[in-house]
Design an enzyme around this catalytic site. Sequence first.
Site, PDB file in Angstrom:
ATOM      1  N   TYR A 165      -2.481  -9.471  -3.519  1.00 45.45           N
ATOM      2  CA  TYR A 165      -1.424  -8.516  -3.181  1.00 45.45           C
ATOM      3  C   TYR A 165      -1.636  -7.835  -1.833  1.00 45.45           C
ATOM      4  CZ  TYR A 165       2.083  -4.839  -3.824  1.00 45.45           C
ATOM      5  OH  TYR A 165       3.154  -4.004  -3.680  1.00 45.45           O
ATOM      6  N   LYS A 169       0.906  -8.242   1.603  1.00 49.47           N
ATOM      7  CA  LYS A 169       1.661  -7.162   2.233  1.00 49.47           C
ATOM      8  C   LYS A 169       1.277  -6.997   3.701  1.00 49.47           C
ATOM      9  CE  LYS A 169       4.247  -6.141  -1.252  1.00 49.47           C
ATOM     10  NZ  LYS A 169       5.692  -6.443  -1.204  1.00 49.47           N
TER      11      LYS A 169
END
Length: 245
Positions: A165, A169
Site C-alpha cells: 500500500y 501511493k
Amino acid sequence: MTQTTTALVTGANKGIGYAVAAGLAARGLAVVLGSRDRDRGERAAARLRAELAGKPEVRAVVLDVTDPATIAAAAASLDRLDVLVNNAGVSGPVGLTPAVTPPEVLREVFETNVVGVLMVTNAMLPLLRRSPAARIVNVSSGVGSLRHHTDPAHYLAALPASATYPPSKTALNSLTVQYAKELRADGILVNAAAPGACATDFTKDLPFAITRTAADGAAVIVRLATLGPDGPTGGFHDDEGPVPW
C-alpha cells in the site's frame, strides 16, 4: 446527462468515495458514482438522491478500474465530464513486510491503485479536455510520503515496513505530478489528496481506534475537485495544506 458540471467518482458506493460524491452533489454537481457491483452502486445512488431530495442529478455506473471493458463503457455513457476523482483503491494484506511479499500481491495492489488510475484517467481525458475547467483528484494517502517514512520524529517511520500500500501511493503521487505536467497546457488541474485515516470498511482491521469520519476525509478531496482557475496543480494536499513528498 444534463449540461450541469459533472463529476465521476470511482469506488463511490461507500466510505470516502460516497462522502466525496455527497460533497460534490451538495455543491450542485451532477455526480456519477462508479462501483464494481451494479446493485451496490444503484443503492448508493438512490440513497444519495434521497438525502439530497432528488437534486442534483445522481446516478451509478458499473466501473471496475482493473477492467478495460467497464472503463470504456463508463466513458461512453457520459456526455460530459468536468471532475474525475480516482478514489477506488485496495490495501493489500496487512502485516506483510517486503521480504515476505509475494510478487503477485504487489502486482494486485499496483494494478488497482496505480495502473487503474492511469486507465480510467486516459479513458476520460477526451471528455475532460472538452471541459472549460476540468479537475482530476487522485486519492492518495499520507503513507505515500517518503519524507514521513524517513523522518524519525514522524509516527509513520515507526510503523512496520510494507511493500504494497505505501509504495503504491508513492507511485500514485509521482503519476499525479506527471499528469499535471502533461495537462497543464489544457488547463486541467491535477492533484493528489491525503484524506487521513477514516473510520470506514477500509480501515476496520487496523489495530487502533479511528474517530475521523469519511466526511472529514472527503473535505480535502472536494476542495481540490472544485478549485478555481488559479488553484494549484501537481500537488499533494491534506486538510492542513501541502504534504511533503
